[in-house]
Design a protein around this motif. Structure first.
Motif, PDB file in Angstrom:
ATOM      1  N   GLY A   1      -3.429   6.063   3.707  1.00  0.00           N
ATOM      2  CA  GLY A   1      -3.132   4.740   2.630  1.00  0.00           C
ATOM      3  C   GLY A   1      -3.819   4.746   1.205  1.00  0.00           C
ATOM      4  N   ILE A   2      -2.989   4.889   0.200  1.00  0.00           N
ATOM      5  CA  ILE A   2      -3.808   4.847  -1.033  1.00  0.00           C
ATOM      6  C   ILE A   2      -3.623   3.774  -1.694  1.00  0.00           C
ATOM      7  N   LEU A   3      -4.742   3.132  -2.110  1.00  0.00           N
ATOM      8  CA  LEU A   3      -4.652   2.007  -2.912  1.00  0.00           C
ATOM      9  C   LEU A   3      -5.205   2.146  -4.561  1.00  0.00           C
ATOM     10  N   LYS A   4      -4.684   1.507  -5.224  1.00  0.00           N
ATOM     11  CA  LYS A   4      -4.974   2.015  -6.893  1.00  0.00           C
ATOM     12  C   LYS A   4      -5.478   0.891  -7.528  1.00  0.00           C
ATOM     13  N   ARG A   5      -6.409   0.854  -8.351  1.00  0.00           N
ATOM     14  CA  ARG A   5      -6.872  -0.260  -9.311  1.00  0.00           C
ATOM     15  C   ARG A   5      -7.379   0.070 -10.686  1.00  0.00           C
ATOM     16  N   ARG A   6      -7.299  -0.640 -11.509  1.00  0.00           N
ATOM     17  CA  ARG A   6      -7.649  -0.172 -12.894  1.00  0.00           C
ATOM     18  C   ARG A   6      -8.994  -0.933 -13.355  1.00  0.00           C
ATOM     19  N   VAL A   7     -10.024  -0.239 -13.660  1.00  0.00           N
ATOM     20  CA  VAL A   7     -11.266  -0.999 -13.898  1.00  0.00           C
ATOM     21  C   VAL A   7     -11.773  -0.643 -15.311  1.00  0.00           C
ATOM     22  N   HIS A   8     -11.997  -1.345 -16.247  1.00  0.00           N
ATOM     23  CA  HIS A   8     -12.229  -1.339 -17.561  1.00  0.00           C
ATOM     24  C   HIS A   8     -11.402  -0.266 -18.286  1.00  0.00           C
ATOM     25  N   GLY A   9      -9.907  -0.281 -18.071  1.00  0.00           N
ATOM     26  CA  GLY A   9      -8.970   0.727 -18.605  1.00  0.00           C
ATOM     27  C   GLY A   9      -8.953   2.133 -17.771  1.00  0.00           C
ATOM     28  N   GLN A  10      -9.747   2.242 -16.744  1.00  0.00           N
ATOM     29  CA  GLN A  10      -9.904   3.512 -16.088  1.00  0.00           C
ATOM     30  C   GLN A  10      -9.200   3.432 -14.561  1.00  0.00           C
ATOM     31  N   GLN A  11      -8.331   4.243 -14.558  1.00  0.00           N
ATOM     32  CA  GLN A  11      -7.349   4.094 -13.212  1.00  0.00           C
ATOM     33  C   GLN A  11      -8.421   4.959 -12.058  1.00  0.00           C
ATOM     34  N   GLN A  12      -8.418   3.855 -11.006  1.00  0.00           N
ATOM     35  CA  GLN A  12      -9.187   4.315  -9.899  1.00  0.00           C
ATOM     36  C   GLN A  12      -8.359   4.575  -8.546  1.00  0.00           C
ATOM     37  N   SER A  13      -8.599   5.234  -7.591  1.00  0.00           N
ATOM     38  CA  SER A  13      -7.910   4.885  -6.369  1.00  0.00           C
ATOM     39  C   SER A  13      -8.868   5.384  -5.322  1.00  0.00           C
TER      40      SER A  13
ATOM     41  N   MET B   1       0.866  -0.919  -0.050  1.00  0.00           N
ATOM     42  CA  MET B   1       0.079   0.019   0.030  1.00  0.00           C
ATOM     43  C   MET B   1       0.999   1.208  -0.039  1.00  0.00           C
ATOM     44  N   ASP B   2       0.651   2.379  -0.764  1.00  0.00           N
ATOM     45  CA  ASP B   2       1.407   3.498  -0.726  1.00  0.00           C
ATOM     46  C   ASP B   2       1.041   4.332   0.620  1.00  0.00           C
ATOM     47  N   ILE B   3       1.886   4.949   1.222  1.00  0.00           N
ATOM     48  CA  ILE B   3       1.545   5.529   2.463  1.00  0.00           C
ATOM     49  C   ILE B   3       2.027   6.965   2.333  1.00  0.00           C
ATOM     50  N   VAL B   4       1.154   7.791   2.854  1.00  0.00           N
ATOM     51  CA  VAL B   4       1.579   9.351   3.019  1.00  0.00           C
ATOM     52  C   VAL B   4       1.161   9.925   4.453  1.00  0.00           C
ATOM     53  N   ALA B   5       2.292  10.581   4.711  1.00  0.00           N
ATOM     54  CA  ALA B   5       2.381  11.226   6.056  1.00  0.00           C
ATOM     55  C   ALA B   5       2.999  12.424   6.025  1.00  0.00           C
ATOM     56  N   ARG B   6       2.639  13.584   6.480  1.00  0.00           N
ATOM     57  CA  ARG B   6       3.382  14.877   6.520  1.00  0.00           C
ATOM     58  C   ARG B   6       3.765  15.178   5.052  1.00  0.00           C
ATOM     59  N   ARG B   7       3.040  14.924   4.240  1.00  0.00           N
ATOM     60  CA  ARG B   7       3.635  15.157   2.900  1.00  0.00           C
ATOM     61  C   ARG B   7       4.977  14.508   2.148  1.00  0.00           C
ATOM     62  N   ARG B   8       5.025  13.453   3.051  1.00  0.00           N
ATOM     63  CA  ARG B   8       6.271  12.480   2.603  1.00  0.00           C
ATOM     64  C   ARG B   8       5.473  11.314   2.222  1.00  0.00           C
ATOM     65  N   VAL B   9       5.808  10.668   1.144  1.00  0.00           N
ATOM     66  CA  VAL B   9       5.320   9.347   0.446  1.00  0.00           C
ATOM     67  C   VAL B   9       6.143   8.138   0.628  1.00  0.00           C
ATOM     68  N   LEU B  10       5.593   7.006   1.051  1.00  0.00           N
ATOM     69  CA  LEU B  10       6.609   5.885   0.949  1.00  0.00           C
ATOM     70  C   LEU B  10       5.827   4.857   0.005  1.00  0.00           C
ATOM     71  N   PRO B  11       6.219   4.545  -0.926  1.00  0.00           N
ATOM     72  CA  PRO B  11       5.466   3.883  -1.984  1.00  0.00           C
ATOM     73  C   PRO B  11       5.508   2.356  -1.616  1.00  0.00           C
ATOM     74  N   ALA B  12       4.556   1.725  -2.032  1.00  0.00           N
ATOM     75  CA  ALA B  12       4.429   0.055  -1.812  1.00  0.00           C
ATOM     76  C   ALA B  12       5.227  -0.248  -0.368  1.00  0.00           C
ATOM     77  N   VAL B  13       4.443   0.118   0.846  1.00  0.00           N
ATOM     78  CA  VAL B  13       4.917  -0.503   1.829  1.00  0.00           C
ATOM     79  C   VAL B  13       4.303  -1.689   2.180  1.00  0.00           C
ATOM     80  N   GLU B  14       4.866  -2.636   2.718  1.00  0.00           N
ATOM     81  CA  GLU B  14       4.829  -4.088   2.998  1.00  0.00           C
ATOM     82  C   GLU B  14       3.539  -4.145   3.889  1.00  0.00           C
ATOM     83  N   LEU B  15       2.748  -4.943   3.806  1.00  0.00           N
ATOM     84  CA  LEU B  15       1.436  -5.048   4.537  1.00  0.00           C
ATOM     85  C   LEU B  15       1.277  -6.239   5.220  1.00  0.00           C
ATOM     86  N   LEU B  16       1.561  -6.474   6.498  1.00  0.00           N
ATOM     87  CA  LEU B  16       1.693  -7.891   7.030  1.00  0.00           C
ATOM     88  C   LEU B  16       0.297  -7.835   7.989  1.00  0.00           C
TER      89      LEU B  16
END
Lengths: 235, 405
Positions: free
Chosen positions: B156-168, B100-115
């Protein structure tokens, strides 16, 4: 007077095969209160006789060997040896015999007082004023707290006599009690022992090679006769 | 009877005291064997205990990792949870990490492992376990790089693509605690399994009402299959058996078995060495002690003969060296424990400590070890003194009539 010891044809073989010899007592009795002096030259087997009488050496042949015990009556010593009855032999030694050894034979780790008391402790007797009396007669009271190695040979010998008599035995066996002493000390120790024997009324057998000691009026004299096969002790 | 025993004991004691040089030598000769043995036993116990503690202190050593995509059902998890050997088990949605991508205090940590985590997680013994999908625990390194603390909110930001359309979708997650670095040294989030499955559903195109996402496939007909699991064994010994059991189900698993095996091999080796050294030195000790006693009996033949002449029985005389030996053994044991305590203190102060277990002693003895050592010493000493006692009891009382002193 009743007998305390009756022996007939008691003998023991000593020495190696070729030079072995029999030490034998054809017949000997001792009444209570009696004093016997046993004498003979060195090496004739005096100590062997004493060991047999003291119940520490098993005779090879016994015709008759009776001990008249105060508590148990006549005890057949031959039977005790046959059964190897250590308990029976030990308890007679503990209760009824006092030993005076050639050079004291005191335990080095005990004081004089403890050495004297040991014969009473082994036979399970309580303390008694009697011990003080004989200690006074023997003139050893001043060094009761010392260890044997702090005493002269004569003093040790007097302590040894006190120990031999402290438990009031019926018989005192003395093995050359004065041989380690100078003549004056020897006389003193010997007469002290005689005095105590007379006062306490116990019997005593004294082994000595000293001919002078045999001029004691009332004492019975047992002498060694050397024969071809060994030594015979008789009066 | 007691009076007699007291008399015999006092004779033995007076003799020991009078002959203090010899007694000292006997005590020293036993202590010379006993003290190094105690030290060796202490070191062995200390080292093995420390290795075991090190392994146990790091729960990763109890972990069994499945490194393939598996098809694990809820029933399978239920069955596993019931097993004695399993301390903790929880489903994972993916083998290669769920992220999951994580954002806090304007800092972004991409693809943080989720346990996934839950009550009883061995990695998280000292922190509060999340109960709701919006609660998370973050690793120490993540807390540092995002500069967040307990109680802060993350996005926490999750993304998906539905029918070619990017959603989050953006989730608000509350930091419930920080996981210490020893437990996990990389960036990761711990959350309840629900968050992982819902994130997975979202990616797969489902509607997730909890995330306020109503567009997408609405019904979830198939029973849920999990790709992997976090599995921890109850103790070090059950790791291997549990791994074996999973392998039997055609799962490819990996463990820290080698470290555990190493510890067990070292334990076994040290025990064997200790047993061999103990055996040899006990034999040597018995010979030295028995020999010394024997020589001592020869020296004291006259005294023993005199006691026999004065009417002590054979058994009484035999008892003297036996009782003396007990006193000597006791004194030697006390001396040895003193020496051991001094050297052990030196070792414990000066040898390097384990980082996992700084308060653990390198050299330590358990009470039951002490009892065993005492019994062994007493046995060796008594056996060798019995021989000497027998020799003493055979002394002919007439010895002292012939020559004394």
């Amino acid at each position: 007077m009743s007998c305390i010891l009756e022996l007939e044809q008691v003998s023991c073989r000593r020495g190696e095969q070729d030079r072995s010899f029999d030490v034998s007592i054809p017949s000997f009795t001792l009444a209570s209160g009696e004093l016997a002096i046993m004498s003979g030259p060195s090496g004739c087997g005096k100590s062997t006789v004493l060991e047999m009488l003291g119940l520490v050496l098993q005779p090879h042949r016994i015709g008759r060997f009776i001990w008249q015990s105060d508590s148990d009556g006549a005890v057949n010593i031959a039977r005790l040896w046959e059964r190897n009855d250590d308990r029976g032999l030990s308890s007679i030694r503990a209760r009824e015999i006092g030993f005076v050894l050639q050079s004291g034979g005191l335990l080095p780790y005990l004081t004089v007082a403890e050495n004297i008391m040991i014969s009473r402790r082994i036979s399970g007797l309580p303390c008694s004023g009697y011990v003080n009396e004989i200690s006074e007669v023997l003139n050893i009271v001043p060094f009761m707290a010392r260890k044997p190695h702090q005493l002269s040979i004569g003093e040790r010998q007097r302590v040894s006599i006190a120990r031999a008599m402290a438990h009031q035995p019926r018989l005192v066996l003395a093995d050359e009690p004065t041989s380690a002493l100078d003549p004056n000390a020897a006389d003193a120790v010997f007469s002290l022992m005689m005095k105590l024997v007379a006062v306490t009324g116990c019997s005593a057998i004294i082994v000595t090679h000293d001919q002078q000691r045999m001029n004691l009026g009332s004492a019975r004299i047992v002498t060694a006769t050397i024969t071809e096969s060994g030594t015979e002790f008789s009066e | 009877m007691m009076g007699k025993l007291r008399f015999i004991a006092s004779q033995g004691w007076y003799d020991l005291r009078y002959d203090w040089r010899m007694s000292g030598i006997l005590v020293a000769s036993i202590a010379a064997i006993l003290a190094p043995l105690l030290l060796l036993l202490g070191l062995k116990t200390g080292i093995v205990t420390q290795m075991r503690q090190n392994l146990l202190a790091d729960p990763h050593n109890l972990e069994i990792i499945i490194y393939q995509n598996a098809h694990l059902t809820r029933d399978w998890f239920e069955a596993m949870r019931k097993q004695e050997a399993v301390a903790f088990i929880i489903p994972k949605t993916r083998t290669i990490n769920a992220t999951m991508d994580i954002v806090a205090r304007r800092r972004v940590l991409p693809a943080v492992e989720l346990l996934p985590t839950g009550p009883g997680d061995p990695l998280l013994e000292s922190v509060r376990i999340p109960r709701h999908w919006s609660e998370v625990l973050i690793s120490f390194s993540m807390a540092q790089s995002l500069d967040v603390q307990v109680g802060d909110k993350l996005r926490g930001i999750l993304k998906r693509r539905v029918h070619g359309q990017q959603q989050s979708v953006e989730l608000v997650l509350q930091v419930l605690g920080v996981v210490p670095e020893q437990a996990l040294s990389r960036d990761a989030l711990f959350a309840v399994v629900d968050l992982l499955t819902m994130a997975e559903d979202y990616r797969d195109g489902y509607a997730v009402p909890e995330f306020n996402v109503h567009a997408g496939i609405s019904d979830h007909n198939e029973p849920r299959i999990y790709a992997n699991a976090r599995i921890y064994a109850r103790d070090l010994e059950s790791v291997a058996s549990l791994a074996g059991q999973l392998r039997a189900q055609n799962l490819e698993v990996r463990t820290h078995a080698r470290e555990i095996e190493n510890m067990q091999i070292i334990d076994g080796t040290l025990t064997l060495i200790f047993a061999a050294v103990t055996l040899l030195s006990s034999l040597g000790g018995a010979m030295v002690f028995g020999g010394s006693l024997w020589v001592n009996i020869e020296r004291k033949k006259q005294q023993l003969a005199l006691l026999r002449l004065l009417g002590c029985r054979r058994g009484d005389v035999m008892l003297i060296p036996v009782l003396q030996s007990c006193v000597i053994a006791g004194a030697a044991f006390i001396l040895s424990v003193g020496l051991y305590a001094m050297v052990a203190y030196f070792f414990n102060v000066h040898l390097p400590k384990s980082p996992w277990w700084p308060e653990a002693a390198i050299c330590r003895l358990q009470p039951c070890d002490m009892v065993i050592v005492v019994l062994l010493t007493l046995m060796v000493v008594l056996l060798s003194s019995l021989a000497a006692g027998y020799r003493g009891s055979r002394v002919d009382p007439s010895v002292c009539l012939r020559a004394f002193q």
